[in-house]
Design a protein around this motif. Structure first.
Motif, mmCIF file in Angstrom:
data_model
loop_
_atom_site.group_PDB
_atom_site.id
_atom_site.type_symbol
_atom_site.label_atom_id
_atom_site.label_comp_id
_atom_site.label_asym_id
_atom_site.label_seq_id
_atom_site.Cartn_x
_atom_site.Cartn_y
_atom_site.Cartn_z
ATOM 1 N N ALA A 89 -1.222 2.666 -15.189
ATOM 2 C CA ALA A 89 -1.717 3.201 -16.461
ATOM 3 C C ALA A 89 -0.722 4.184 -17.063
ATOM 4 O O ALA A 89 -0.508 4.205 -18.287
ATOM 5 N N VAL A 90 -0.097 5.004 -16.227
ATOM 6 C CA VAL A 90 0.917 5.946 -16.713
ATOM 7 C C VAL A 90 2.078 5.185 -17.357
ATOM 8 O O VAL A 90 2.579 5.553 -18.427
ATOM 9 N N GLY A 103 0.794 -1.221 0.000
ATOM 10 C CA GLY A 103 0.000 0.000 0.000
ATOM 11 C C GLY A 103 0.823 1.266 0.000
ATOM 12 O O GLY A 103 0.369 2.296 0.491
ATOM 13 N N VAL A 104 2.034 1.223 -0.571
ATOM 14 C CA VAL A 104 2.881 2.412 -0.652
ATOM 15 C C VAL A 104 3.267 2.659 -2.112
ATOM 16 O O VAL A 104 3.304 1.732 -2.933
ATOM 17 N N ALA A 105 3.566 3.940 -2.409
ATOM 18 C CA ALA A 105 3.821 4.334 -3.794
ATOM 19 C C ALA A 105 5.067 3.676 -4.365
ATOM 20 O O ALA A 105 5.118 3.366 -5.560
ATOM 21 N N ASN A 106 6.080 3.463 -3.532
ATOM 22 C CA ASN A 106 7.341 2.902 -4.015
ATOM 23 C C ASN A 106 7.417 1.391 -3.840
ATOM 24 O O ASN A 106 8.486 0.835 -3.580
ATOM 25 N N ALA A 127 -5.876 1.595 -3.977
ATOM 26 C CA ALA A 127 -5.955 0.766 -5.180
ATOM 27 C C ALA A 127 -6.154 1.606 -6.433
ATOM 28 O O ALA A 127 -5.561 1.322 -7.485
ATOM 29 N N ASP A 128 -6.971 2.648 -6.343
ATOM 30 C CA ASP A 128 -7.194 3.509 -7.514
ATOM 31 C C ASP A 128 -5.917 4.259 -7.880
ATOM 32 O O ASP A 128 -5.575 4.400 -9.064
ATOM 33 N N GLY A 129 -5.218 4.749 -6.866
ATOM 34 C CA GLY A 129 -3.964 5.442 -7.126
ATOM 35 C C GLY A 129 -2.937 4.527 -7.771
ATOM 36 O O GLY A 129 -2.189 4.936 -8.669
ATOM 37 N N TRP A 130 -2.908 3.279 -7.308
ATOM 38 C CA TRP A 130 -1.954 2.323 -7.887
ATOM 39 C C TRP A 130 -2.305 2.039 -9.350
ATOM 40 O O TRP A 130 -1.407 1.996 -10.210
ATOM 41 N N ALA A 131 -3.582 1.849 -9.637
ATOM 42 C CA ALA A 131 -4.007 1.596 -11.015
ATOM 43 C C ALA A 131 -3.612 2.759 -11.919
ATOM 44 O O ALA A 131 -3.212 2.561 -13.079
#
Length: 396
Positions: free
Chosen positions: A384-385, A320-323, A376-380
């Motif tokens: 996508a990027v 659950g972390v960005a990195n 989860a949305d942020g990860w998706a």
């Protein structure tokens, strides 16, 4: 046997495929069906790229081809890099023209010999675009050839045994940077056509491709043993100049073994070097899927904590972390940091440190855990990027 029965031209290559498949099947590190499937897919990419290389191995009329990439991986390919190469001869002269893109690094390297299980080619000359002249539109023209009395600016000596000119373009921000263009022509053959192949020449191509395929599989089987697996597991070497690479490139390497429920937290200072990148690789010594999974991050993509450090969490389970760096289910694999285009040494204090913890304890080892979180949305959106930027990179 019938009289004058024709010899199979492709047999050396089909025999080499069978031999390479046996090597893949016997790999001691292939513990699961997923490992074996990856090895067979790796072999398929090798078959396609080796045939391309054998057919494009034109000494009289060279052109740049893709050396390694997302569909024909080898040699722990860097997810941030586009690789090209052309065949050269040391006594010929070549003009290389192009336009500099907006990527973070562009480099040229003359190689001699081929990769074999016991030999890594050395660089007769390796440099980045700071040593060439760019016009206001980024266009350039440089020459490679034999030693001359008064070479002048923009002339680079190929050196004894030169066989390949490699070009690398390295991305930082995949979404905003664009690649350039590069061409090569041999001065004494430009404006002419190469000889049409006959059956004997095509047969030689298949024979060469056969040797290249088995050598390629054998080489990269050994590479992790030579440079990685003797190091203590779940650690990194101190940064060091890359063997056979650019003088302005440093690397720090290791290998991981993370049983179920374990994660590795890697801490590294964000570098002032224009390029700083990290990736995972499999024991086949190729990158993991870096398009649909976040198996790599560079300093332009990673979240940087307020104390100037980048903290990466390597694990199979989503922390659950960005990195988060995804192992995509692998227990074992390769760890690789690269710093490029640096004018100063990358000392040990600028290298990575690592600690292995339980998945449930990850947050306790992240001093800025609350600002690292992503849902989860942020990860998706992050994935996508990557997917969209990659698609543009391949077609741009």
């Amino acid at each position: 046997m019938a009289v004058n029965e024709p010899t199979s031209v492709t047999k050396p290559f089909t025999d080499a495929i069978a031999q390479a498949e046996s090597m893949v099947a016997a790999a001691e590190f292939a513990e699961t069906d997923a490992d074996r499937a990856e090895g067979l897919d790796y072999l398929a990419g090798g078959i396609s790229s080796i045939l391309q290389l054998a057919r494009s191995h034109s000494k009289s009329h060279p052109y740049f081809v893709t050396s390694t990439g997302p569909y024909s991986k080898m040699g722990l390919d860097n997810p941030d890099t586009l690789y090209y190469h052309a065949t050269v001869e040391p006594d010929a002269t070549y003009v290389v023209r192009g336009v500099r893109g907006s990527t973070v690094d562009l480099s040229f390297q003359v190689l001699r010999g081929d990769y074999t299980p016991t030999n890594v080619p050395g660089g007769d000359d390796a440099f980045d675009d700071r040593r060439i002249t760019l016009d206001e539109d980024g266009a350039f023209e440089i020459t490679f050839g034999p030693a001359v009395a008064d070479p002048g600016p923009g002339y680079f000596v190929l050196g004894e045994g030169a066989s390949m000119l490699a070009v690398r373009e390295v991305y930082g921000d995949w979404a905003s940077e664009t690649k350039g263009s590069v061409t090569i022509e041999r001065v004494d053959t430009v404006g002419t056509a190469p000889e049409e192949p006959d059956t004997e020449k095509v047969a030689r191509r298949y024979a060469i491709a056969a040797k290249m395929l088995t050598a390629r599989i054998n080489t990269w089987f050994n590479f992790p043993k030579w440079f990685y697996l003797d190091e203590p597991v779940n650690t990194f070497t101190a940064p060091r100049t890359t063997p056979g690479g650019l003088s302005t490139q440093y690397s720090s390497v290791g290998h991981f073994d993370l049983p179920a429920g374990k994660a590795m937290i890697v801490t590294v200072p964000k570098s002032d070097a224009p390029y700083q990148g990290f990736q995972l690789g499999s024991l086949w010594y190729i990158s993991l899927d870096y398009v649909n999974h976040q198996t790599s991050l560079n300093s332009a993509q990673a979240q940087v904590d307020p104390d100037g450090n980048i903290r990466l969490v390597i694990s199979a389970n989503d922390p659950g972390v960005a990195n988060w760096i995804e192992t995509t289910g692998r227990r074992r694999g390769i760890l690789q940091f690269r710093w490029q285009r640096t004018d100063v040494p990358i000392g040990p204090e600028l290298g990575p440190t690592a600690v292995v913890v339980d998945d449930t304890d990850v947050a306790a080892h992240l001093p800025f855990a609350e600002s690292n979180r992503i849902d989860a949305d942020g990860w998706a959106q992050r994935i996508a990027v990557r997917q969209r930027a990659f698609a543009r990179r391949m077609l741009g």
